[in-house]
Design an enzyme around this catalytic site. Structure first.
Site, PDB file in Angstrom:
ATOM      1  N   ASN A 231       0.823  -1.210   0.000  1.00 10.29           N
ATOM      2  CA  ASN A 231       0.000   0.000   0.000  1.00 10.29           C
ATOM      3  C   ASN A 231       0.855   1.258   0.000  1.00 10.29           C
ATOM      4  O   ASN A 231       0.419   2.318  -0.450  1.00 10.29           O
ATOM      5  CB  ASN A 231      -0.896   0.042   1.250  1.00 10.29           C
TER       6      ASN A 231
ATOM      7  N   ASP B 188      -2.374 -11.461   6.498  1.00 16.70           N
ATOM      8  CA  ASP B 188      -1.639 -12.720   6.744  1.00 16.70           C
ATOM      9  C   ASP B 188      -0.820 -12.657   8.036  1.00 16.70           C
ATOM     10  O   ASP B 188      -0.816 -13.605   8.830  1.00 16.70           O
ATOM     11  CB  ASP B 188      -0.659 -13.029   5.608  1.00 16.70           C
TER      12      ASP B 188
ATOM     13  N   ARG C 120     -15.162  10.867   7.447  1.00 23.46           N
ATOM     14  CA  ARG C 120     -15.076   9.788   6.459  1.00 23.46           C
ATOM     15  C   ARG C 120     -15.986   8.612   6.813  1.00 23.46           C
ATOM     16  O   ARG C 120     -16.648   8.049   5.955  1.00 23.46           O
ATOM     17  CB  ARG C 120     -13.639   9.264   6.372  1.00 23.46           C
TER      18      ARG C 120
HETATM   19  P1  ADP Z   1       3.250  -1.074   5.474  1.00 28.52           P
HETATM   20  O1  ADP Z   1       2.732   0.265   5.088  1.00 28.52           O
HETATM   21  O2  ADP Z   1       2.925  -1.463   6.857  1.00 28.52           O
HETATM   22  O3  ADP Z   1       4.674  -1.268   5.092  1.00 28.52           O
HETATM   23  P2  ADP Z   1       2.369  -2.263   2.987  1.00 28.52           P
HETATM   24  O4  ADP Z   1       0.995  -2.607   2.590  1.00 28.52           O
HETATM   25  O5  ADP Z   1       3.027  -1.100   2.328  1.00 28.52           O
HETATM   26  O6  ADP Z   1       2.384  -2.103   4.578  1.00 28.52           O
HETATM   27  O7  ADP Z   1       3.342  -3.498   2.742  1.00 28.52           O
HETATM   28  C1  ADP Z   1       3.059  -4.798   3.185  1.00 28.52           C
HETATM   29  C2  ADP Z   1       3.666  -5.799   2.197  1.00 28.52           C
HETATM   30  O8  ADP Z   1       3.600  -7.118   2.750  1.00 28.52           O
HETATM   31  C3  ADP Z   1       2.913  -5.843   0.876  1.00 28.52           C
HETATM   32  O9  ADP Z   1       3.827  -5.676  -0.183  1.00 28.52           O
HETATM   33  C4  ADP Z   1       2.279  -7.235   0.878  1.00 28.52           C
HETATM   34  O10 ADP Z   1       2.145  -7.793  -0.410  1.00 28.52           O
HETATM   35  C5  ADP Z   1       3.261  -8.032   1.717  1.00 28.52           C
HETATM   36  N1  ADP Z   1       2.697  -9.258   2.327  1.00 28.52           N
HETATM   37  C6  ADP Z   1       1.460  -9.439   2.842  1.00 28.52           C
HETATM   38  N2  ADP Z   1       1.301 -10.704   3.299  1.00 28.52           N
HETATM   39  C7  ADP Z   1       2.470 -11.351   3.080  1.00 28.52           C
HETATM   40  C8  ADP Z   1       2.931 -12.688   3.309  1.00 28.52           C
HETATM   41  N3  ADP Z   1       2.158 -13.617   3.861  1.00 28.52           N
HETATM   42  N4  ADP Z   1       4.194 -13.017   2.944  1.00 28.52           N
HETATM   43  C9  ADP Z   1       4.989 -12.094   2.344  1.00 28.52           C
HETATM   44  N5  ADP Z   1       4.600 -10.810   2.083  1.00 28.52           N
HETATM   45  C10 ADP Z   1       3.366 -10.439   2.449  1.00 28.52           C
END
Ligand code: ADP
Length: 454
Positions: A42, A223, A283
């Protein structure tokens, strides 16, 4: 395949990459797992504005601000159920985090500050192009320079513990093989929120069902929260899910057409042609109001004067093209014609607009108390946008302490496990303020990386 590393980071978004860079800089052997084919999460698709009090631009512009004020705003924005100790860590270290991004990671900040709702000062830094792309691109470049491996298409599935409950590794599924990663030091969970997981949303907040889309990437499925809970981690604030009211009803993407609303120029109606909510309300209130209408959508009306005053053509031309092409936006010479396009009750709509215009002239909206009435809606051509609310941020998640260590249901630290970013809960309370997420993920990503490497 079995491998051993000092630290495994789950998730290559803003938080995970910050953690990996700091852990490696502290001398640890680090690997990052990312389940999607692309890093960034995100963070990549966000505006990535970053709240930091006492920053260099505030100094230049002579804006008075303080860490205490940032804390107060954040607590108030979260209806005071935030964990104040965690909020303090974010507010106290936000500026240092922004400087670290600038000087160590190479992030370019624009020369202008923004002020978001709920912040009492203009304190938000804006990355180049007002996009998270700048943050992620530079973090990835830095990770590459430091030889930090990032395994794409690799999904972490299970946290491995020893008989004492200490985390000693991760199991993961790659494209064509499964992995067991053993860790000498720690696992850092930075897998983001659960905005794209409808089942999980409904489990914690039945209002946020599948009538509501999501602005998030498809990877935001919670996850890490589930994996941590499976080994006893405590969760906080899971029911607090932030929605954004004006999004694409087809995809959930946040629509910048909404600038017109924020400037005060639009009237929002339902299919019956009636107003039902204050157009500048909170919101959450607006989102739930829209959800309750026919088709769970709303129609945002704007005249040519408001359209011009909101600079929609200049700033968001490609979005307008997309909206016209997909029948989500109509431009017509009369209100009747615009209403007919979406089968809105034209007679009611005209009556609504007449009433609204009289409120603008009186400077007072006795029906919904719209807090700003800058313009009447009477100058053809007219525009109507069809929009729907979508999930934007999940405030709840894994309980951590100020060292980013994960806390179990008995209030004790789970050894070998850290968490940072949207996957954690407690920092934003009921409601996250704009630009506080970036400060949070960078500050706590760094804290997690530094501590895990010790
Ligand atoms: P934050 O802002 O907390 O860093 P983001 O949404 O930017 O969160 O990043 C979280 C990342 O973790 C995403 O790229 C997502 O695809 C990845 N992710 C989510 N679940 C898993 C998983 N089970 N294994 C590996 N990567 C994951």
């Amino acid at each position: 395949v079995t491998e051993t590393h000092d630290i495994v980071v789950i998730g290559a978004g803003g938080a995970g990459l910050a953690a990996a860079i700091e852990a490696k800089a502290a001398g640890a052997d680090v690997i990052v797992l990312e389940k999607m084919p692309l890093a960034g999460g995100n963070t990549l698709i966000s505006g990535a504005e970053y709240a930091a009090s006492n920053n260099w631009l505030q100094e230049k512009e002579g804006i008075k601000d303080s860490v205490e004020q940032h804390i107060e705003d954040t607590l108030k924005g979260g209806d005071n159920i935030n964990n104040p100790e965690l909020v303090r860590v974010v507010a106290e270290n936000a500026l240092e985090g922004a400087i670290w991004l600038r000087d160590e990671v190479g992030v370019v900040w624009e020369d202008e500050l923004m002020q978001f709702g709920g912040h009492t000062a203009k304190r938000s830094l804006v990355p180049l192009g007002a996009s998270g792309k700048e943050i992620i691109t530079k973090q990835l470049k830095k990770a590459k320079e430091m030889n930090i491996p990032i395994l794409l298409n690799t999904k972490a599935t299970v946290l491995i513990t020893d008989t004492n409950g200490k985390v000693i590794g991760v199991e993961a599924e790659g494209e064509d093989k499964n992995y067991t990663f053993n860790t000498n030091k720690a696992v850092i969970v930075a897998s983001g929120g659960f905005g794209s997981n409808v089942e999980m949303r409904v489990k914690y907040n039945p209002d946020i069902d599948n009538a509501i889309l999501s602005t998030n990437t498809t990877g935001s499925t919670g996850d890490g929260i589930v994996m941590a809970e499976n080994i006893g981690a405590d969760l906080v604030g899971m029911e607090h899910i932030q929605t954004y009211p004006i999004c694409d009803p087809l995809t959930g993407t946040l629509l910048y057409f909404d600038d017109a609303r924020l400037y005060g120029h639009t009237v929002i109606v339902n299919k019956e042609g009636k107003r039902f909510v204050e157009e500048l309300g909170r919101r959450d209130v607006m989102s739930m109001g829209i959800k309750a209408q026919t088709g769970s959508v709303c129609y945002e009306l704007l005249d040519q004067n408001g359209f011009d005053a909101s600079k929609l053509q200049e700033n968001h031309g490609p979005e307008l093209d997309y909206l016209f092409k997909n029948n989500l936006l109509v431009k017509a010479d009369t209100l009747e014609e615009a209403a007919a396009f979406f089968e809105i009750d034209a007679k009611e709509l005209k009556a609504t607009v007449n009433k609204y215009n009289s409120y603008v002239k009186d400077g007072k909206d006795p029906e919904f108390n719209k807090r700003m009435l800058p313009s009447t809606v009477d100058t053809a051509p007219f525009y109507i946008l069809k929009a729907a609310p979508a999930v934007h941020h999940t405030m709840g998640g894994i309980k951590i302490n100020t060292n980013a260590q994960v806390i179990n249901k008995d209030g004790k630290v789970i050894e070998g496990l850290y968490a940072a970013g949207e996957v954690t809960g407690g920092i934003h309370g009921t409601n996250r303020l704009g630009s506080n997420a970036l400060a949070d993920i960078i500050v706590f990503g760094r804290v997690a990386g530094q501590n895990a490497a010790k």
